[in-house]
Design a protein around this motif. Structure first.
Motif, PDB file in Angstrom:
ATOM      1  N   UNK A 182       1.010  -1.166   0.070  1.00 34.69           N
ATOM      2  CA  UNK A 182       0.073   0.069   0.109  1.00 34.69           C
ATOM      3  C   UNK A 182       1.127   1.321   0.012  1.00 34.69           C
ATOM      4  N   UNK A 183       1.372   1.565  -0.953  1.00 39.88           N
ATOM      5  CA  UNK A 183       2.572   2.446  -1.233  1.00 39.88           C
ATOM      6  C   UNK A 183       1.889   4.118  -1.242  1.00 39.88           C
ATOM      7  N   UNK A 209       6.298   3.906  -6.123  1.00 40.88           N
ATOM      8  CA  UNK A 209       7.575   4.274  -5.083  1.00 40.88           C
ATOM      9  C   UNK A 209       7.628   3.028  -4.024  1.00 40.88           C
ATOM     10  N   UNK A 210       8.078   3.331  -3.004  1.00 43.11           N
ATOM     11  CA  UNK A 210       8.308   2.350  -1.806  1.00 43.11           C
ATOM     12  C   UNK A 210       7.123   1.572  -1.434  1.00 43.11           C
ATOM     13  N   UNK A 211       7.013   0.435  -1.349  1.00 44.42           N
ATOM     14  CA  UNK A 211       6.082  -0.664  -1.044  1.00 44.42           C
ATOM     15  C   UNK A 211       5.102  -0.682  -2.217  1.00 44.42           C
ATOM     16  N   UNK A 212       5.510  -0.465  -3.251  1.00 39.79           N
ATOM     17  CA  UNK A 212       4.654  -0.277  -4.484  1.00 39.79           C
ATOM     18  C   UNK A 212       4.755  -1.761  -5.302  1.00 39.79           C
ATOM     19  N   UNK A 251       4.740  -2.694 -21.969  1.00 38.13           N
ATOM     20  CA  UNK A 251       4.551  -3.040 -20.299  1.00 38.13           C
ATOM     21  C   UNK A 251       4.669  -2.056 -19.569  1.00 38.13           C
ATOM     22  N   UNK A 252       4.235  -1.833 -18.425  1.00 36.80           N
ATOM     23  CA  UNK A 252       4.337  -0.660 -17.418  1.00 36.80           C
ATOM     24  C   UNK A 252       5.566  -0.454 -16.707  1.00 36.80           C
ATOM     25  N   UNK A 253       6.358  -1.522 -16.537  1.00 37.95           N
ATOM     26  CA  UNK A 253       7.465  -1.621 -15.826  1.00 37.95           C
ATOM     27  C   UNK A 253       8.586  -0.382 -15.765  1.00 37.95           C
ATOM     28  N   UNK A 254       8.769  -0.165 -17.225  1.00 36.02           N
ATOM     29  CA  UNK A 254       9.562   1.312 -17.195  1.00 36.02           C
ATOM     30  C   UNK A 254       9.184   2.537 -16.409  1.00 36.02           C
ATOM     31  N   UNK A 255       7.944   2.657 -16.067  1.00 31.32           N
ATOM     32  CA  UNK A 255       7.456   3.872 -15.151  1.00 31.32           C
ATOM     33  C   UNK A 255       8.320   3.570 -13.661  1.00 31.32           C
ATOM     34  N   UNK A 256       8.802   2.542 -13.345  1.00 27.95           N
ATOM     35  CA  UNK A 256       9.617   2.594 -12.499  1.00 27.95           C
ATOM     36  C   UNK A 256      10.901   3.191 -12.604  1.00 27.95           C
ATOM     37  N   UNK A 257      11.357   3.322 -13.951  1.00 31.11           N
ATOM     38  CA  UNK A 257      12.550   4.029 -13.986  1.00 31.11           C
ATOM     39  C   UNK A 257      12.113   5.603 -13.904  1.00 31.11           C
ATOM     40  N   UNK A 258      11.057   6.037 -14.406  1.00 33.15           N
ATOM     41  CA  UNK A 258      10.689   7.257 -14.194  1.00 33.15           C
ATOM     42  C   UNK A 258      10.708   7.688 -12.551  1.00 33.15           C
ATOM     43  N   UNK A 259      10.171   6.756 -11.662  1.00 35.74           N
ATOM     44  CA  UNK A 259      10.201   7.011 -10.420  1.00 35.74           C
ATOM     45  C   UNK A 259      11.542   6.964  -9.800  1.00 35.74           C
ATOM     46  N   UNK A 260      12.636   6.156 -10.059  1.00 32.96           N
ATOM     47  CA  UNK A 260      13.899   6.057  -9.691  1.00 32.96           C
ATOM     48  C   UNK A 260      14.631   7.399  -9.983  1.00 32.96           C
ATOM     49  N   UNK A 261      14.349   7.940 -10.984  1.00 31.76           N
ATOM     50  CA  UNK A 261      14.790   9.215 -11.615  1.00 31.76           C
ATOM     51  C   UNK A 261      13.941  10.328 -11.370  1.00 31.76           C
ATOM     52  N   UNK A 262      13.220  10.335 -10.450  1.00 31.43           N
ATOM     53  CA  UNK A 262      12.332  11.393 -10.376  1.00 31.43           C
ATOM     54  C   UNK A 262      12.837  12.899 -10.099  1.00 31.43           C
ATOM     55  N   UNK A 263      13.885  12.980  -9.455  1.00 31.45           N
ATOM     56  CA  UNK A 263      14.468  14.204  -9.397  1.00 31.45           C
ATOM     57  C   UNK A 263      14.936  14.802 -10.581  1.00 31.45           C
ATOM     58  N   UNK A 301      -9.816   4.004   3.356  1.00 30.11           N
ATOM     59  CA  UNK A 301      -9.695   5.070   2.840  1.00 30.11           C
ATOM     60  C   UNK A 301      -8.394   5.306   2.383  1.00 30.11           C
ATOM     61  N   UNK A 302      -8.114   5.555   1.203  1.00 30.54           N
ATOM     62  CA  UNK A 302      -6.816   5.487   0.478  1.00 30.54           C
ATOM     63  C   UNK A 302      -6.278   6.949   0.073  1.00 30.54           C
ATOM     64  N   UNK A 303      -4.995   6.935   0.206  1.00 27.57           N
ATOM     65  CA  UNK A 303      -4.324   8.517  -0.110  1.00 27.57           C
ATOM     66  C   UNK A 303      -3.028   7.916  -1.122  1.00 27.57           C
ATOM     67  N   UNK A 304      -3.239   8.122  -2.109  1.00 33.15           N
ATOM     68  CA  UNK A 304      -2.081   7.849  -3.189  1.00 33.15           C
ATOM     69  C   UNK A 304      -1.509   9.052  -3.751  1.00 33.15           C
ATOM     70  N   UNK A 305      -0.214   8.919  -4.312  1.00 30.28           N
ATOM     71  CA  UNK A 305       0.083  10.045  -4.868  1.00 30.28           C
ATOM     72  C   UNK A 305       0.627   9.451  -6.300  1.00 30.28           C
ATOM     73  N   UNK A 306       0.079   9.952  -7.380  1.00 30.33           N
ATOM     74  CA  UNK A 306       0.256   9.589  -8.716  1.00 30.33           C
ATOM     75  C   UNK A 306       1.502  10.478  -9.102  1.00 30.33           C
TER      76      UNK A 306
END
Length: 256
Positions: free
Chosen positions: A126-127, A132-135, A157-169, A191-196
């Motif tokens: 439940x990230x 990000x973390x715990x996703x 596939x959707x996995x390359x989005x992980x690279x966008x997050x790892x390089x988010x800065x 009740x869920x809070x998620x940051x997209x």
């Protein structure tokens, strides 16, 4: 097509995937489109989906199977009922969703389906940040899951989005957007809070992962073309190893 021919085609499709399986041990993430399969057969038949899914579960269930099962998010009442929400990720995914042994991760937008031995671990994901973390994407990376594409381009596939997050800065075309609401799973309310990590409105960029194929180590990818149905398989670590240096060099590498 008679029943025997259908069964033989499904068996051939499954055996082709089994032969290109690059690992044999790790959990698998299956991304699929049945349109090329129906085109190859020249007809649409739900029974083929069911039969193919049975083969996948029998063979990969002990290793663990993940499939994306994305949705449109919250309704007008700010509720996302994962018990009812269909999968936007293809007919195989939506059929998998209906299996009573399959669980769904908590997300109003980027839920994944899972069947396998690590049910409780997957249920606990439940990230705060969806990639990000715990996703699920972090879990795929940490477990070096095997990516299997059925009827899709090898990089679709959707996995390359992980690279966008790892390089988010470095990624200036995305920003974190908070989404909150009630998510229903297995008749329980959360009740869920998620940051997209969403594309900024003023940025007219779209992800283009197809070009990644030119940069992935071809020795680490297995292919099969079965009557026009493209099948491919490689480890998630190959995306990280091969593509991350290019994203660090050019933060716009993953978009057009």
């Amino acid at each position: 097509m008679d029943q025997l021919k259908k069964k033989l085609f499904v068996l051939d499709l499954f055996n082709s995937i089994r032969k290109i399986d690059i690992d044999k041990k790790s959990p698998v993430v299956i991304y699929s489109s049945f349109l090329p399969i129906f085109k190859a057969l020249n007809f649409v038949d739900k029974e083929i989906i069911d039969q193919f899914l049975d083969f996948l579960i029998d063979h990969y269930g002990d290793r663990g199977i993940l499939m994306p099962s994305f949705t449109n998010g919250y309704d007008k009442k700010n509720i996302c009922n994962l018990d009812n929400e269909k999968s936007n990720s293809g007919v195989l995914s939506d059929t998998f969703r209906k299996n009573n042994k399959v669980i769904r991760t908590l997300s109003a937008y980027f839920s994944y389906l899972y069947l396998g031995p690590l049910k409780e671990e997957i249920l606990s994901l439940s990230p705060e940040y969806v990639w990000g973390l715990n996703s699920v994407l972090e879990w795929i990376e940490n477990n070096d899951a095997t990516l299997i594409m059925v009827g899709l381009n090898p990089t679709q596939n959707s996995f390359p989005h992980r690279l966008e997050w790892l390089n988010r800065e470095l990624i200036t075309y995305r920003e974190n957007i908070l989404k909150e609401g009630t998510v229903i799973r297995e008749n329980k309310n959360y009740f869920l809070s998620e940051k997209l990590f969403a594309r900024k409105n003023e940025c007219n960029f779209e992800n283009n992962f197809s070009k990644l194929f030119n940069y992935i180590n071809k020795d680490k990818i297995k292919f099969k073309n079965l009557n026009g149905v493209l099948l491919s398989c490689y480890k998630s670590s190959e995306i990280i190893k091969s593509i991350d240096p290019f994203v660090k060099e050019d933060p716009f590498f993953l978009v057009n």
